[in-house]
Design an enzyme around this catalytic site. Sequence first.
Site, PDB file in Angstrom:
ATOM      1  N   GLU A 293       0.887  -1.175   0.000  1.00 31.72           N
ATOM      2  CA  GLU A 293       0.000   0.000   0.000  1.00 31.72           C
ATOM      3  C   GLU A 293       0.921   1.219   0.000  1.00 31.72           C
ATOM      4  O   GLU A 293       1.801   1.331   0.866  1.00 31.72           O
ATOM      5  CB  GLU A 293      -0.928  -0.017   1.208  1.00 31.72           C
ATOM      6  CG  GLU A 293      -1.779  -1.288   1.315  1.00 31.72           C
ATOM      7  CD  GLU A 293      -2.587  -1.638   0.057  1.00 31.72           C
ATOM      8  OE1 GLU A 293      -2.947  -0.720  -0.696  1.00 31.72           O
ATOM      9  OE2 GLU A 293      -2.829  -2.833  -0.181  1.00 31.72           O
ATOM     10  N   CYS A 327      -1.556   8.914   4.258  1.00 34.62           N
ATOM     11  CA  CYS A 327      -1.586   8.622   2.821  1.00 34.62           C
ATOM     12  C   CYS A 327      -2.912   9.063   2.231  1.00 34.62           C
ATOM     13  O   CYS A 327      -3.022   9.291   1.040  1.00 34.62           O
ATOM     14  CB  CYS A 327      -1.364   7.138   2.602  1.00 34.62           C
ATOM     15  SG  CYS A 327      -2.537   6.157   3.514  1.00 34.62           S
TER      16      CYS A 327
HETATM   17  N1  NAD Z   1      -1.537   3.361   1.079  1.00 31.46           N
HETATM   18  C1  NAD Z   1      -1.408   3.229   2.391  1.00 31.46           C
HETATM   19  O1  NAD Z   1      -2.157   2.504   3.046  1.00 31.46           O
HETATM   20  C2  NAD Z   1      -0.334   3.978   3.104  1.00 31.46           C
HETATM   21  C3  NAD Z   1      -0.365   4.068   4.502  1.00 31.46           C
HETATM   22  C4  NAD Z   1       0.653   4.777   5.148  1.00 31.46           C
HETATM   23  C5  NAD Z   1       1.646   5.394   4.417  1.00 31.46           C
HETATM   24  N2  NAD Z   1       1.626   5.298   3.071  1.00 31.46           N
HETATM   25  C6  NAD Z   1       2.649   5.963   2.266  1.00 31.46           C
HETATM   26  O2  NAD Z   1       3.900   5.881   2.938  1.00 31.46           O
HETATM   27  C7  NAD Z   1       4.695   7.004   2.645  1.00 31.46           C
HETATM   28  C8  NAD Z   1       5.155   7.657   3.932  1.00 31.46           C
HETATM   29  O3  NAD Z   1       5.834   6.753   4.750  1.00 31.46           O
HETATM   30  P1  NAD Z   1       7.428   6.696   4.817  1.00 31.46           P
HETATM   31  O4  NAD Z   1       7.972   8.076   4.681  1.00 31.46           O
HETATM   32  O5  NAD Z   1       7.772   5.894   6.000  1.00 31.46           O
HETATM   33  O6  NAD Z   1       7.726   5.902   3.464  1.00 31.46           O
HETATM   34  P2  NAD Z   1       9.128   5.344   2.930  1.00 31.46           P
HETATM   35  O7  NAD Z   1       8.850   4.704   1.622  1.00 31.46           O
HETATM   36  O8  NAD Z   1      10.176   6.358   3.008  1.00 31.46           O
HETATM   37  O9  NAD Z   1       9.503   4.216   4.005  1.00 31.46           O
HETATM   38  C9  NAD Z   1       8.682   3.096   4.220  1.00 31.46           C
HETATM   39  C10 NAD Z   1       9.543   1.945   4.684  1.00 31.46           C
HETATM   40  O10 NAD Z   1      10.387   1.560   3.602  1.00 31.46           O
HETATM   41  C11 NAD Z   1      11.738   1.563   4.051  1.00 31.46           C
HETATM   42  N3  NAD Z   1      12.611   1.880   2.925  1.00 31.46           N
HETATM   43  C12 NAD Z   1      12.991   3.111   2.495  1.00 31.46           C
HETATM   44  N4  NAD Z   1      13.804   2.981   1.439  1.00 31.46           N
HETATM   45  C13 NAD Z   1      13.924   1.667   1.189  1.00 31.46           C
HETATM   46  C14 NAD Z   1      14.621   0.892   0.234  1.00 31.46           C
HETATM   47  N5  NAD Z   1      15.349   1.464  -0.711  1.00 31.46           N
HETATM   48  N6  NAD Z   1      14.503  -0.455   0.293  1.00 31.46           N
HETATM   49  C15 NAD Z   1      13.754  -1.031   1.235  1.00 31.46           C
HETATM   50  N7  NAD Z   1      13.071  -0.365   2.172  1.00 31.46           N
HETATM   51  C16 NAD Z   1      13.146   0.967   2.146  1.00 31.46           C
HETATM   52  C17 NAD Z   1      11.766   2.583   5.145  1.00 31.46           C
HETATM   53  O11 NAD Z   1      12.899   2.421   5.966  1.00 31.46           O
HETATM   54  C18 NAD Z   1      10.461   2.310   5.846  1.00 31.46           C
HETATM   55  O12 NAD Z   1      10.569   1.215   6.720  1.00 31.46           O
HETATM   56  C19 NAD Z   1       3.805   7.947   1.842  1.00 31.46           C
HETATM   57  O13 NAD Z   1       4.096   7.788   0.476  1.00 31.46           O
HETATM   58  C20 NAD Z   1       2.409   7.433   2.156  1.00 31.46           C
HETATM   59  O14 NAD Z   1       1.455   7.749   1.179  1.00 31.46           O
HETATM   60  C21 NAD Z   1       0.676   4.602   2.400  1.00 31.46           C
HETATM   61  N1  LIG Z   2      -6.200   4.565   7.084  1.00 29.11           N
HETATM   62  C1  LIG Z   2      -5.854   5.930   7.281  1.00 29.11           C
HETATM   63  C2  LIG Z   2      -4.656   6.340   6.473  1.00 29.11           C
HETATM   64  C3  LIG Z   2      -3.475   5.441   6.541  1.00 29.11           C
HETATM   65  C4  LIG Z   2      -2.368   6.018   5.765  1.00 29.11           C
HETATM   66  O1  LIG Z   2      -1.573   6.792   6.181  1.00 29.11           O
HETATM   67  C5  LIG Z   2      -7.003   6.839   6.888  1.00 29.11           C
HETATM   68  O2  LIG Z   2      -7.998   6.364   6.369  1.00 29.11           O
HETATM   69  O3  LIG Z   2      -6.896   8.036   7.103  1.00 29.11           O
END
Ligand code: NAD
Ligand code: A1AUG
Length: 542
Positions: A293, A327
């Site tokens: 996600e 997100c």
């Molecule tokens: N769609 C969803 O349900 C959802 C929910 C929460 C957050 N998000 C997304 O997450 C992002 C924000 O979170 P973040 O800043 O922690 O994201 P990020 O991608 O920077 O990090 C996420 C995880 O990936 C790891 N990571 C980073 N670079 C990596 C690599 N090269 N290889 C392997 N692992 C790596 C990080 O250490 C961390 O554990 C936003 O884009 C947000 O939209 C999505």
């Molecule tokens: N499930 C949360 C978002 C999770 C992602 O960051 C919402 O619906 O706001």
Amino acid sequence: MAKGFFQVPTAYNEPVLSYAPGSPEREEVLKQYKAFYNSKVDVPLYIGSEEIKTGNTRPMSPPHDHKHIVGQYHLAEQEHVEKAISNCLEARDAWANLTWEQRAAIFLKAAELIAGPYRAKMNAATMIAQSKNIYQAEIDSACEIVDFLRFNVEYMSQIYSEQPESSEGVWNRVEYRPLEGFVYAITPFNFTAIAGNLPASAAMMGNVVVWKPSDSQVYSAKVIVDVFKEAGLPDGVINVVYGDPVMISDTVLSSPDFSGIHFTGSTNVFKSLWKQIGNNIHKYKTYPRIVGETGGKDFIIAHPTAKPQQVATAITRGAFEFQGQKCSAASRVYLPKSTADEILELVKKDIASFNKPGSPEDMSNFITAVIHEGAFDKLAKYIDQAKADADAEIIAGGNYDKSVGYFIEPTVILTTNPKYETMYTELFGPVVTIYVYEDKDWSDTLKLVDGTSEYGLTGAVLSADRYAIDEATKALQNCAGNFYINDKPTGAVVGQQPFGGARASGTNDKAGSMQNLLRWVSPRLIKETFVTPEDYRYPFLG
Ligand SMILES: NC(=O)c1ccc[n+]([C@@H]2O[C@H](COP(=O)([O-])OP(=O)(O)OC[C@H]3O[C@@H](n4cnc5c(N)ncnc54)[C@H](O)[C@@H]3O)[C@@H](O)[C@H]2O)c1
Ligand SMILES: N[C@@H](CCC=O)C(=O)O
């Protein structure tokens, strides 16, 4: 094997406590916050039964007070990641063969520990690590994680009870085996609940897990580990490593026993992991499950019939709660010309009523800090760019200061260009961009919403006109995996609004749903024939 067809307790959503002045929960969480804030924790790697301190450490600081140290965590070397994998594999047989109700009981116990004795610790840790105000912490690190655990246990038992028909003389049964190998859980900084759910959901289904939390969430991840340990999760089922994400992923994804990835984070990281898995596909014993996600560029579109106050509140809450670091956060908004001025005035009034961004310890603060310096600098860059660009104007906020904490004022960019950069790029902060359309262009604006961003996570339409709602629901069908009518696009509740999106936002396996849990099992069909044929001839052959 279980000696009974057990029914799990009916799942229910954990009630959100108020933390009103004078309430016992407010007093307790503030006491815990201060206790954590004024001490130093030393967080080891958790591998099998060992808590490993490598001596190669990184400090941990609250984003709202980045010079203050609340502890340190130990970084893994490649040998520790390899050890985590081998511990997983050693633990696998016993865990995979444990009767399902014993696994369920561990996670149900974890839920009750969080709802009760660990609630203040989970929330205080999340306030410190991720700079969440108490309400944002409560809905995440108390309620949502509890909901994930309770509802997933219920979904697990529903999956197990799903069985095929059997014809006369035959018994068909399906056994929902855990994946053969181990699962790799990579979790983001922004939700403590997601951090706990990604390893736990796979483990619940009988899998063993290597979990790599975000560097910015280790402090609250440690409390999750404490809870799982107290709930009786056996050693080696979830092994926790932190450090260089590239080294950790290279090591994990090279293992022949890698059988699935449960990822939440940014789109580019997920795409690169997917590519790496593809390149290594010949190494694996089984085709790995890939669940991720990822990012969003979530929209609000208001119809001319929408009530201005309701649209303004959807923007203020949807865009600025937790500094826009969800997100699901509203980050591009389409307003009709006839009501745009009134809506924008109301949003500006809301913003003017916020305190200056500050510490979550001060419970009158709605806005606290963004997660780290990298996020701060990126947001400041986009704000400066908007100040310079002719087709953009900052109509609220626009200031930032990182001298004490990573504080960005809630900022509203008004653009005349529907394809302005911040209308399609995920910024992940308290910055929302608004485009005003001519009322007569409603239908074309829906096409614009659909075609502007690569993402498809959340979105909201506000309207009093049912035909307009119907048109938007159809036109934006592929634009959001979670689509909201007359509401903000954030705040999905487990068991009520299963969460996830498609396009560049992920595999849409809906966290906290049966659909997600099905990705962590490999069904085996067993057909048993009671009277086994002894003659190959069909009757018509005589
Ligand atoms: N769609 C969803 O349900 C959802 C929910 C929460 C957050 N998000 C997304 O997450 C992002 C924000 O979170 P973040 O800043 O922690 O994201 P990020 O991608 O920077 O990090 C996420 C995880 O990936 C790891 N990571 C980073 N670079 C990596 C690599 N090269 N290889 C392997 N692992 C790596 C990080 O250490 C961390 O554990 C936003 O884009 C947000 O939209 C999505
Ligand atoms: N499930 C949360 C978002 C999770 C992602 O960051 C919402 O619906 O706001």
